[in-house]
Write a protein that holds these residues in place. Structure first.
Motif, mmCIF file in Angstrom:
data_model
loop_
_atom_site.group_PDB
_atom_site.id
_atom_site.type_symbol
_atom_site.label_atom_id
_atom_site.label_comp_id
_atom_site.label_asym_id
_atom_site.label_seq_id
_atom_site.Cartn_x
_atom_site.Cartn_y
_atom_site.Cartn_z
ATOM 1 N N GLU A 78 -14.339 -18.183 -8.498
ATOM 2 C CA GLU A 78 -14.375 -16.754 -8.162
ATOM 3 C C GLU A 78 -13.010 -16.100 -8.341
ATOM 4 O O GLU A 78 -12.925 -14.955 -8.824
ATOM 5 C CB GLU A 78 -14.865 -16.547 -6.730
ATOM 6 N N ASP A 79 -11.943 -16.798 -7.975
ATOM 7 C CA ASP A 79 -10.600 -16.261 -8.185
ATOM 8 C C ASP A 79 -10.295 -16.148 -9.677
ATOM 9 O O ASP A 79 -9.684 -15.174 -10.127
ATOM 10 C CB ASP A 79 -9.545 -17.117 -7.488
ATOM 11 N N LEU A 80 -10.727 -17.142 -10.450
ATOM 12 C CA LEU A 80 -10.537 -17.099 -11.898
ATOM 13 C C LEU A 80 -11.284 -15.910 -12.496
ATOM 14 O O LEU A 80 -10.736 -15.171 -13.322
ATOM 15 C CB LEU A 80 -11.029 -18.403 -12.529
ATOM 16 N N SER A 81 -12.505 -15.697 -12.062
ATOM 17 C CA SER A 81 -13.291 -14.590 -12.620
ATOM 18 C C SER A 81 -12.658 -13.241 -12.298
ATOM 19 O O SER A 81 -12.759 -12.292 -13.091
ATOM 20 C CB SER A 81 -14.731 -14.647 -12.130
ATOM 21 N N LYS A 82 -11.971 -13.140 -11.185
ATOM 22 C CA LYS A 82 -11.286 -11.882 -10.837
ATOM 23 C C LYS A 82 -10.194 -11.546 -11.850
ATOM 24 O O LYS A 82 -9.973 -10.373 -12.158
ATOM 25 C CB LYS A 82 -10.698 -11.964 -9.427
ATOM 26 N N LEU A 83 -9.535 -12.570 -12.379
ATOM 27 C CA LEU A 83 -8.523 -12.305 -13.399
ATOM 28 C C LEU A 83 -9.187 -11.831 -14.693
ATOM 29 O O LEU A 83 -8.711 -10.900 -15.334
ATOM 30 C CB LEU A 83 -7.657 -13.534 -13.660
ATOM 31 N N TYR A 84 -10.296 -12.463 -15.082
ATOM 32 C CA TYR A 84 -11.024 -12.017 -16.272
ATOM 33 C C TYR A 84 -11.422 -10.547 -16.131
ATOM 34 O O TYR A 84 -11.234 -9.747 -17.050
ATOM 35 C CB TYR A 84 -12.290 -12.858 -16.499
ATOM 36 N N THR A 129 -3.900 -21.798 -7.645
ATOM 37 C CA THR A 129 -3.715 -21.397 -6.253
ATOM 38 C C THR A 129 -3.323 -22.563 -5.359
ATOM 39 O O THR A 129 -3.023 -22.366 -4.193
ATOM 40 C CB THR A 129 -5.001 -20.757 -5.692
ATOM 41 N N GLY A 130 -3.345 -23.759 -5.914
ATOM 42 C CA GLY A 130 -2.980 -24.936 -5.136
ATOM 43 C C GLY A 130 -2.878 -26.140 -6.049
ATOM 44 O O GLY A 130 -3.065 -26.028 -7.260
ATOM 45 N N LYS A 131 -2.554 -27.281 -5.468
ATOM 46 C CA LYS A 131 -2.473 -28.503 -6.273
ATOM 47 C C LYS A 131 -3.054 -29.682 -5.508
ATOM 48 O O LYS A 131 -3.168 -29.655 -4.281
ATOM 49 C CB LYS A 131 -1.045 -28.788 -6.707
ATOM 50 N N HIS A 132 -3.435 -30.692 -6.263
ATOM 51 C CA HIS A 132 -3.964 -31.933 -5.696
ATOM 52 C C HIS A 132 -3.585 -33.079 -6.633
ATOM 53 O O HIS A 132 -3.224 -32.842 -7.781
ATOM 54 C CB HIS A 132 -5.492 -31.856 -5.555
ATOM 55 N N THR A 133 -3.659 -34.289 -6.136
ATOM 56 C CA THR A 133 -3.455 -35.452 -6.994
ATOM 57 C C THR A 133 -4.827 -35.946 -7.432
ATOM 58 O O THR A 133 -5.847 -35.649 -6.807
ATOM 59 C CB THR A 133 -2.718 -36.590 -6.264
ATOM 60 N N TRP A 134 -4.836 -36.722 -8.516
ATOM 61 C CA TRP A 134 -6.110 -37.297 -8.957
ATOM 62 C C TRP A 134 -6.644 -38.273 -7.915
ATOM 63 O O TRP A 134 -7.855 -38.436 -7.764
ATOM 64 C CB TRP A 134 -5.961 -37.957 -10.328
ATOM 65 N N SER A 186 -0.064 -13.411 -14.137
ATOM 66 C CA SER A 186 -1.346 -12.964 -13.572
ATOM 67 C C SER A 186 -1.121 -12.149 -12.304
ATOM 68 O O SER A 186 -1.754 -11.108 -12.097
ATOM 69 C CB SER A 186 -2.232 -14.171 -13.264
ATOM 70 N N ARG A 187 -0.227 -12.606 -11.465
ATOM 71 C CA ARG A 187 0.057 -11.884 -10.215
ATOM 72 C C ARG A 187 0.730 -10.531 -10.489
ATOM 73 O O ARG A 187 0.472 -9.559 -9.788
ATOM 74 C CB ARG A 187 0.904 -12.747 -9.294
ATOM 75 N N LYS A 188 1.563 -10.469 -11.533
ATOM 76 C CA LYS A 188 2.195 -9.200 -11.893
ATOM 77 C C LYS A 188 1.162 -8.154 -12.315
ATOM 78 O O LYS A 188 1.389 -6.966 -12.152
ATOM 79 C CB LYS A 188 3.213 -9.403 -13.015
ATOM 80 N N LEU A 189 0.045 -8.628 -12.860
ATOM 81 C CA LEU A 189 -1.033 -7.705 -13.239
ATOM 82 C C LEU A 189 -1.808 -7.198 -12.031
ATOM 83 O O LEU A 189 -2.598 -6.283 -12.135
ATOM 84 C CB LEU A 189 -2.028 -8.400 -14.173
ATOM 85 N N GLY A 190 -1.616 -7.868 -10.893
ATOM 86 C CA GLY A 190 -2.341 -7.482 -9.690
ATOM 87 C C GLY A 190 -3.385 -8.488 -9.255
ATOM 88 O O GLY A 190 -4.152 -8.232 -8.326
ATOM 89 N N TRP A 191 -3.427 -9.654 -9.925
ATOM 90 C CA TRP A 191 -4.383 -10.691 -9.540
ATOM 91 C C TRP A 191 -4.021 -11.207 -8.158
ATOM 92 O O TRP A 191 -2.878 -11.603 -7.911
ATOM 93 C CB TRP A 191 -4.357 -11.825 -10.565
ATOM 94 N N GLN A 192 -4.995 -11.194 -7.256
ATOM 95 C CA GLN A 192 -4.777 -11.655 -5.893
ATOM 96 C C GLN A 192 -5.873 -12.642 -5.498
ATOM 97 O O GLN A 192 -6.944 -12.242 -5.042
ATOM 98 C CB GLN A 192 -4.773 -10.470 -4.924
ATOM 99 N N PRO A 193 -5.622 -13.922 -5.694
ATOM 100 C CA PRO A 193 -6.632 -14.911 -5.323
ATOM 101 C C PRO A 193 -6.858 -14.912 -3.813
ATOM 102 O O PRO A 193 -5.948 -14.611 -3.038
ATOM 103 C CB PRO A 193 -6.031 -16.227 -5.804
#
Length: 175
Positions: free
Chosen positions: A49-55, A82-87, A144-151
């Motif tokens: 959903e956050d990805l689609s907001k950028l699109y 928006t975050g990270k994880h290990t495999w 992305s954030r400079k464009l106004g993307w706000q996850p």
């Protein structure tokens, strides 16, 4: 590389993402979760959903003719993380969800080689398998954030998605 895209989408057709459901379906078949990369190899993630907001943001500006500030060529890659994880965390999250749902009993995550993983997860395509299930990558969502993307999704959403996805995958198997 894009980050791991997770979560349930709101679209009309396929509402699941690719990576987690693929591993879950294979684990249900094998009765055990497999892992390709090392436990400490980390990658980023973003909710669908956050990805689609950028699109929507970028496409909306293009359609409106408001292209000021949009970049192109090499600078025009808009990363979204928006975050990270290990495999290792990824595999254990899948395992824990499937064990909780009764889909598998085996708690040991099995390390497998690229060829074996590719045959099971990507139809034998080793490059696709390595990039999607074993690579290390870092991105920067600053453009992305400079464009106004706000996850909006949080780390808690990422942790909760394993169980949500396990329910969907297991329900789909019953059909």
């Amino acid at each position: 590389m894009p980050p791991t895209i997770y979560g349930t989408g709101t679209g009309l057709f396929n509402r699941t993402t690719i990576q987690v459901p693929t591993i879950m379906r294979a684990a249900l078949k094998q009765k055990q979760v497999w892992q390709l990369a090392g436990d400490e190899v980390d990658v980023e993630h973003v909710h669908v959903e956050d990805l689609s907001k950028l699109y929507v943001l970028v496409a909306g500006r293009v359609v409106q003719g408001d292209v000021k500030g949009l970049v192109s060529r090499e600078e025009g890659i808009y990363f979204v993380a928006t975050g990270k994880h290990t495999w290792g965390e990824f595999s254990k999250g899948i395992r824990d969800a499937l064990v909780e749902m009764g889909g598998i009993n085996e708690r040991e995550v099995k390390r497998v080689g690229l060829k074996e993983a590719a045959n099971e997860w990507t139809g034998g395509n080793e490059l696709t398998c390595e990039l999607n299930y074993g690579a290390y990558y870092r991105t920067d969502a600053e453009a992305s954030r400079k464009l106004g993307w706000q996850p909006e999704k949080t780390e808690k959403d990422f942790q909760n998605h394993y169980l949500e996805t396990a329910k969907l995958v297991m329900e789909a198997r019953k059909k």
